[in-house]
Design an enzyme around this catalytic site. Sequence first.
Site, PDB file in Angstrom:
ATOM      1  N   HIS A 192       0.836  -1.195   0.000  1.00 48.47           N
ATOM      2  CA  HIS A 192       0.000   0.000   0.000  1.00 48.47           C
ATOM      3  C   HIS A 192       0.875   1.252   0.000  1.00 48.47           C
ATOM      4  CE1 HIS A 192      -3.792  -2.042   1.896  1.00 48.47           C
ATOM      5  NE2 HIS A 192      -3.435  -2.599   0.756  1.00 48.47           N
ATOM      6  N   GLU A 214       0.884   3.882   1.907  1.00 50.64           N
ATOM      7  CA  GLU A 214       1.390   4.286   3.215  1.00 50.64           C
ATOM      8  C   GLU A 214       2.593   3.448   3.628  1.00 50.64           C
ATOM      9  OE1 GLU A 214      -3.177   4.714   3.365  1.00 50.64           O
ATOM     10  OE2 GLU A 214      -1.706   3.410   2.419  1.00 50.64           O
ATOM     11  N   CYS A 264      -6.252   2.091   5.385  1.00 48.90           N
ATOM     12  CA  CYS A 264      -6.993   0.901   5.788  1.00 48.90           C
ATOM     13  C   CYS A 264      -6.904   0.710   7.291  1.00 48.90           C
ATOM     14  CB  CYS A 264      -6.509  -0.334   5.036  1.00 48.90           C
ATOM     15  SG  CYS A 264      -4.808  -0.839   5.378  1.00 48.90           S
ATOM     16  N   CYS A 274      -2.724  -0.013   7.561  1.00 52.10           N
ATOM     17  CA  CYS A 274      -1.974   1.227   7.344  1.00 52.10           C
ATOM     18  C   CYS A 274      -2.253   2.262   8.430  1.00 52.10           C
ATOM     19  CB  CYS A 274      -2.283   1.786   5.966  1.00 52.10           C
ATOM     20  SG  CYS A 274      -1.582   0.765   4.643  1.00 52.10           S
TER      21      CYS A 274
END
Length: 142
Positions: free
Chosen positions: A45, A47, A70, A80
Site C-alpha cells: 500500500h 502508506e 486501511c 496502514c
Amino acid sequence: MRRAIALARAQVGLTGENPAVGCVIVSAGGVVVGEGATARGGRPHAEEIALDLAGAAASGATAYVTLEPCGARSSGAVACADRLVAAGVARVHVACRDPSPYAAGRGLERLAAAGLLGEVGLLADEAAFLYADYRPPGPAAR
C-alpha cells in the site's frame, strides 16, 4: 495532497482490485521525507512505501493520503492506520473516505482514537476521479 494525488494517478488501472492511493509524508520542517503509491497488483500500500522511505523521520510528521488508510487488511497484515500510529506520525490528512464496506470508517476511527486525524476531505474534489470507477469487493461483516 496534490503530490499524493499525482502519485496515485500514475497507478490508476495497475493496482488490481485495490484502489490507487498516494501518500506523502512531510516533516515538521516542511520537507518531504517519504512518498509512495499503491504498487502494481495492489501491494504494498502507498502508506507502507512512504513510511518505509521516511523511516524515523516519520515521527512528528504529517501524512497526506488520497484515500482513508486501511483499518483492517484481508491478508492479516498490519493495517496502514496502525502503521501510521506506530510510526509516530503527528497528523494524517485524508482526501476521500474509503467506500469499501470492509474498510469504510475503520482507518478514520483508529486515527481519531490515536489523536492523529486531521482534515478529512482535503482536496476531495481533485481526488474524486481516482475512485470514481473503484468498485470494492462484496460486503463483509464489520
